[in-house]
Write a protein that holds these residues in place. Sequence first.
Motif, PDB file in Angstrom:
ATOM      1  N   UNK A   1       0.866  -1.185   0.000  1.00  0.00           N
ATOM      2  CA  UNK A   1       0.000   0.000   0.000  1.00  0.00           C
ATOM      3  C   UNK A   1       0.899   1.230   0.000  1.00  0.00           C
ATOM      4  N   UNK A   2       0.548   2.215  -0.809  1.00  0.00           N
ATOM      5  CA  UNK A   2       1.333   3.449  -0.838  1.00  0.00           C
ATOM      6  C   UNK A   2       0.794   4.399   0.234  1.00  0.00           C
ATOM      7  N   UNK A   3       1.688   4.956   1.046  1.00  0.00           N
ATOM      8  CA  UNK A   3       1.276   5.902   2.098  1.00  0.00           C
ATOM      9  C   UNK A   3       2.050   7.199   1.872  1.00  0.00           C
ATOM     10  N   UNK A   4       1.464   8.130   1.127  1.00  0.00           N
ATOM     11  CA  UNK A   4       2.219   9.335   0.768  1.00  0.00           C
ATOM     12  C   UNK A   4       3.433   8.899  -0.029  1.00  0.00           C
ATOM     13  N   UNK A   5       4.599   9.322   0.411  1.00  0.00           N
ATOM     14  CA  UNK A   5       5.814   8.941  -0.313  1.00  0.00           C
ATOM     15  C   UNK A   5       6.410   7.624   0.152  1.00  0.00           C
ATOM     16  N   UNK A   6       5.694   6.898   0.999  1.00  0.00           N
ATOM     17  CA  UNK A   6       6.268   5.674   1.566  1.00  0.00           C
ATOM     18  C   UNK A   6       5.530   4.440   1.046  1.00  0.00           C
ATOM     19  N   UNK A   7       6.301   3.498   0.544  1.00  0.00           N
ATOM     20  CA  UNK A   7       5.717   2.230   0.100  1.00  0.00           C
ATOM     21  C   UNK A   7       5.699   1.284   1.298  1.00  0.00           C
ATOM     22  N   UNK A   8       4.486   0.911   1.705  1.00  0.00           N
ATOM     23  CA  UNK A   8       4.330  -0.003   2.843  1.00  0.00           C
ATOM     24  C   UNK A   8       4.165  -1.425   2.329  1.00  0.00           C
ATOM     25  N   UNK A   9       4.824  -2.348   2.991  1.00  0.00           N
ATOM     26  CA  UNK A   9       4.639  -3.754   2.638  1.00  0.00           C
ATOM     27  C   UNK A   9       4.314  -4.554   3.892  1.00  0.00           C
ATOM     28  N   UNK A  10       3.302  -5.397   3.790  1.00  0.00           N
ATOM     29  CA  UNK A  10       2.928  -6.276   4.894  1.00  0.00           C
ATOM     30  C   UNK A  10       3.351  -7.698   4.545  1.00  0.00           C
ATOM     31  N   UNK A  11       4.205  -8.266   5.376  1.00  0.00           N
ATOM     32  CA  UNK A  11       4.700  -9.627   5.168  1.00  0.00           C
ATOM     33  C   UNK A  11       4.002 -10.550   6.171  1.00  0.00           C
ATOM     34  N   UNK A  12       3.353 -11.584   5.657  1.00  0.00           N
ATOM     35  CA  UNK A  12       2.698 -12.549   6.549  1.00  0.00           C
ATOM     36  C   UNK A  12       3.070 -13.968   6.132  1.00  0.00           C
ATOM     37  N   UNK A  13       2.883 -14.889   7.061  1.00  0.00           N
ATOM     38  CA  UNK A  13       3.145 -16.295   6.744  1.00  0.00           C
ATOM     39  C   UNK A  13       2.141 -16.774   5.698  1.00  0.00           C
ATOM     40  N   UNK A  14       2.515 -17.733   4.878  1.00  0.00           N
ATOM     41  CA  UNK A  14       1.589 -18.262   3.875  1.00  0.00           C
ATOM     42  C   UNK A  14       0.304 -18.751   4.545  1.00  0.00           C
TER      43      UNK A  14
END
Length: 457
Positions: free
Chosen positions: A240-253
Amino acid sequence: MTRVRAVAASLAVAVLAGCLGGDPEPRGSGGSPAARGRGGAKPEQYWPARARYRLALTYDAGAHALAGTERVEFVNTSPEALRSVWLRTWANGLGSCRRPFARVEVTAGGSAGEQRAGCTALEVRLARPLPPGERAVVALRVRVAVPPRPGRFGLFGDIASFGNALPVLAVADARGWRLEPYTDRGESFFSLTAAWRVELRVPEGLEVASTGREVAAGVLEAPLARDFTLVIGPMQVHELQAGGIRLQRFTAPGEPAGEARAALRTARSALTELGRRFGPLDATELDLVEGPGRVSAFGIAMEYPDLVLSPAAAPALTHELAHQWFFGLVGNDQWREPWLDESFAEYAQASLRSGGPDRLGACGRLPRGRPPLNSDMGVFERRPPRVYTQTVYIGGACSLRELERDLGRARFDAFLRGLVAGYRHEVLTTEGFVAALREAVPERFDVDRWLRAARLD
Ligand SMILES: [Zn+2]
């Protein structure tokens, strides 16, 4: 960020042959802003500083280990010649001297000396004394294996979290080297802002969450970071893009995608609010990793530069994101003065619209006999765990909220914004905080009264 994929060996070798010459100088000089005229506190100097770390590591998915080389370049910012420097090998905090999780060999620039603090500190005797103002390089061969149990430095499922696992320079000041022991109750960590470049090879199919961002295939860079953290394993990634920051959510499969997206939205709201109040981050990418249920004996979530281990719940996630300001940008010695990052993160979480339920309902009911707010981890290790929580998390946050009410939100936020700007990539101390507060408040405001009530000795 960061989703490193398998890198061809030839590429990694080509990159290794490059030169450090063009790297930006890390801004963290080891000096405090007091030295630049903020007034109040006397100048503080830390060394060695302006470090550049360069690592080439390969991940062994069978052994859950990283192995390779680490080159550490630094400047002697002390007034005397340096004969040795110390590395923190925090990975050994969970092991022992006989069964270390980190193995470090000095291959150039010096030789291995003593080990201290349960083998979490390794002396490197420099090949020749380093005069003040001069730069030196130490080369290491390293191998770090994660413990086979869940934790911030540990294994959950097949995901290996290398929290505080890579050797970093210890910090010295006029009183000597800070070689505090590892604590599982909170954090012992203290390092100066440095430039990092990590060439990483991982087997096909694994994802990598990390400090910094991937600038080329398999090459991670963080130009201004206090530490470098990697989490490697089979993970799902949502963005998800948050302003100028690219957020990434890492979860277990297999984890539900809806929860990952909700975590990203919570993080975006928190970052927007935090940025508006405390000033911008440098990061252009942040990795939010669903960690194990417990990251240590007492914690459920953990902060690193540009990376947090946290469940999706708003209180934990926003607390850890607030640490990007208080710990990440504004550094502190987390063993000696844990309140300088924990009280601020707890206060921030409780004060955000996106922060979820908070614990400050307990403000009026805190035990009177608790230790001073600015006690070190040694004090809290001798008390039951709740004393640490009541004093540093809840008590400190209650005091900051009190200050916010006394000053008014606008003036309080301006004070914190000034504090972040003044200590950006530097080291805040209680003394520096108090000096900045005295400068920021109106003349009629009784700072000493607030200090007494906050139990800041
Ligand atoms: Zn925290």
